[in-house]
Design an enzyme around this catalytic site. Structure first.
Site, PDB file in Angstrom:
ATOM      1  N   GLN A 158       0.846  -1.204   0.000  1.00 25.78           N
ATOM      2  CA  GLN A 158       0.000   0.000   0.000  1.00 25.78           C
ATOM      3  C   GLN A 158       0.875   1.245   0.000  1.00 25.78           C
ATOM      4  O   GLN A 158       0.605   2.207  -0.732  1.00 25.78           O
ATOM      5  CB  GLN A 158      -0.916  -0.005   1.227  1.00 25.78           C
ATOM      6  CG  GLN A 158      -1.955  -1.124   1.164  1.00 25.78           C
ATOM      7  CD  GLN A 158      -2.755  -1.257   2.443  1.00 25.78           C
ATOM      8  OE1 GLN A 158      -2.477  -0.583   3.442  1.00 25.78           O
ATOM      9  NE2 GLN A 158      -3.741  -2.130   2.434  1.00 25.78           N
ATOM     10  N   ASP A 304      -1.588 -11.802   4.508  1.00 30.34           N
ATOM     11  CA  ASP A 304      -3.015 -11.906   4.830  1.00 30.34           C
ATOM     12  C   ASP A 304      -3.437 -13.355   5.106  1.00 30.34           C
ATOM     13  O   ASP A 304      -4.573 -13.598   5.532  1.00 30.34           O
ATOM     14  CB  ASP A 304      -3.857 -11.329   3.681  1.00 30.34           C
ATOM     15  CG  ASP A 304      -3.697  -9.815   3.580  1.00 30.34           C
ATOM     16  OD1 ASP A 304      -3.290  -9.178   4.569  1.00 30.34           O
ATOM     17  OD2 ASP A 304      -3.979  -9.263   2.495  1.00 30.34           O
TER      18      ASP A 304
HETATM   19  C1  S3P Z   1      -2.643  -4.774   0.290  1.00 32.97           C
HETATM   20  C2  S3P Z   1      -1.415  -4.791   0.922  1.00 32.97           C
HETATM   21  C3  S3P Z   1      -1.198  -5.420   2.239  1.00 32.97           C
HETATM   22  C4  S3P Z   1      -2.332  -6.367   2.596  1.00 32.97           C
HETATM   23  C5  S3P Z   1      -3.674  -5.764   2.351  1.00 32.97           C
HETATM   24  C6  S3P Z   1      -3.834  -5.410   0.880  1.00 32.97           C
HETATM   25  C7  S3P Z   1      -2.748  -4.107  -1.015  1.00 32.97           C
HETATM   26  O1  S3P Z   1      -1.132  -4.410   3.222  1.00 32.97           O
HETATM   27  O2  S3P Z   1      -2.217  -6.787   3.929  1.00 32.97           O
HETATM   28  O3  S3P Z   1      -4.701  -6.656   2.717  1.00 32.97           O
HETATM   29  O4  S3P Z   1      -3.767  -4.307  -1.712  1.00 32.97           O
HETATM   30  O5  S3P Z   1      -1.812  -3.386  -1.391  1.00 32.97           O
HETATM   31  P1  S3P Z   1       0.235  -3.641   3.553  1.00 32.97           P
HETATM   32  O6  S3P Z   1       0.616  -2.811   2.397  1.00 32.97           O
HETATM   33  O7  S3P Z   1      -0.082  -2.797   4.761  1.00 32.97           O
HETATM   34  O8  S3P Z   1       1.237  -4.711   3.862  1.00 32.97           O
END
Ligand code: S3P
Length: 419
Positions: A158, A304
């Site tokens: 993210q 996840d």
């Molecule tokens: C996601 C990134 C992950 C994941 C989330 C979805 C994404 O989070 O846990 O469910 O779609 O980029 P983080 O970027 O905080 O690791």
């Protein structure tokens, strides 16, 4: 009773978010089939519409018309990101250069999640962003951005995505180097839609460039949803479950590599590769699972899936260690604590040492009066399967949260696991 059969999990949530949110800055029109209908993706869709984006349901999918960044408003726009971390963090990157003032807020869980990790690098690019002591609400005042060169200390897709999306709209190139490989859906979509991005190991560099939506996009099925039934099949004697059209990218399939190491029979047939690899995956029970060690660099590829892999570890012979899973503390709930408490309540021998999760199996479950998901969808699904394995029915508090990522979970459970 074993789990038997084939199923098509819902469209991938991470990709669905990006298809909608990146349409805020992309031009052109696109028909998306198989988009996830989960609550989180519906949140992104409502916000896209609130910004003036057009999206209409048709027989073959959702027709989206890109906004091409053409947003301009004198009025402050309040955007409710509800429970969705991906929505708020990607929006921070996307909205930073639009002509407007935005307040991004969410529910009580989202209001506890850290946003400074995203705000800081964006500020270094010239973004005007404020957080409330590091958390939502996040206030953004659109401004012009310059590129930057960022070495991330957290492995977060993210965070990486927010910076790259801001970089598309900056005046000079932007580089992001991550400490470990995380999911690469943003990078793939940028390239697929004509943006200029290069990858070299853990470093991605994006040039200021515009995106044009593809005419069609077929969303692959979500491995993070499929995992619940594929992992359950590895635990329950006699099971064999196949997931169709599943997204197979490396950054999302760490759980299959772990299941294979634990002794399940995992087979796959690849069915597509552009812009994302897809395949049919079958997991077959092949005797009791063996404990394993999950190293820190594997964690982003299964972040996840740790709740459901933790359930597998309770049924495996020996001590399973998940190294360096501290990021779980800042998910929808403090998942490290909730996994330990809830599996502990079922009699599992489970400990947290520093940032490591340690589980000793196998365990015959004992039954408390009730379980509590803490309104965390992935906890609620894991606990539902734990109770199926135990052959018991006790209440799971907050199980309605399952619709956050997998509204058809119960249907797939009924399809695959007949009592
Ligand atoms: C996601 C990134 C992950 C994941 C989330 C979805 C994404 O989070 O846990 O469910 O779609 O980029 P983080 O970027 O905080 O690791």
């Amino acid at each position: 009773m074993p789990l038997i059969g084939q199923f098509t999990p819902p469209g991938d949530k991470s990709i669905s978010h990006r298809l909608i949110l990146m349409s805020i800055i992309a031009n052109g029109e696109m028909l998306v089939s198989g988009l996830s209908g989960c609550d989180d993706v519906n949140t992104s869709l409502s916000i896209f519409k609130q910004l003036g984006g057009q999206a209409a349901t048709q027989a073959k999918g959702l027709a989206i018309k890109g906004l091409g960044g053409a947003f301009s408003s004198e009025k402050t726009l309040e955007l409710d990101c509800r429970n969705s971390g991906t929505t708020i963090r990607l929006l921070m990157g996307l909205l930073s250069s639009l002509k407007g003032r935005f307040i991004l807020d969410g529910d009580n869980q989202l209001r506890k999640r850290p946003m400074e990790r995203v705000a800081k690098p964006l500020r270094a690019m010239g973004a005007k962003i404020e957080t409330k002591s590091g958390n939502p609400p996040v206030i953004i005042e659109g401004s012009s951005l310059a590129g930057g060169d960022f070495q991330l200390t957290q492995a977060s897709a993210q965070l990486k995505s927010a910076i790259l999306l801001a970089g598309l709209q900056a005046s000079s190139p932007t580089s992001v180097t991550e400490p470990a490989q995380t999911r690469d859906h943003t990078e793939r979509l940028i390239n697929y839609w004509g943006g200029r991005l290069t990858s070299e190991g853990l470093k991605n560099t994006v040039q200021p460039s515009s995106l044009t939506l593809s005419r069609f996009f077929s969303t692959p099925s979500d491995p993070s949803s499929a995992a619940f039934f594929l992992v359950a099949a590895s635990i329950v004697a006699g099971s064999q479950v196949s997931a169709q059209n599943m997204l197979m990218s490396y950054g999302r399939t760490g759980f299959l590599r772990v299941l294979d190491k634990m002794g399940a029979k995992v087979s796959l047939t690849m069915t597509g590769d552009t812009p994302e690899p897809t395949g049919e995956v079958t997991v077959q029970y092949d005797g009791p699972l063996k404990a394993t060690t999950v190293e820190a660099d594997q964690v982003p590829s299964l972040i996840d899936e740790i709740p459901i892999l933790a359930l597998a570890a309770t049924q495996a012979k020996g001590t399973t260690v998940f190294h360096n899973v501290g990021e779980l503390r800042i998910k929808e709930t403090d998942r490290l604590t909730s996994i330990r408490h809830q599996l502990g309540a079922l009699g599992a021998r489970i400990n947290v040492e520093g940032d490591d999760l340690i589980i000793e199996g196998p365990t015959s479950f004992i039954l408390p009066q009730s379980l509590d998901s803490g309104h965390d969808h992935r906890l609620a699904m894991m606990l539902t399967l734990a109770l199926k394995i135990a052959g018991a029915k006790i209440p799971i508090i907050g199980e309605e949260s399952i619709s956050i990522s997998y509204p058809t979970f119960q249907d797939d459970l009924n399809l695959l696991w007949k009592d």
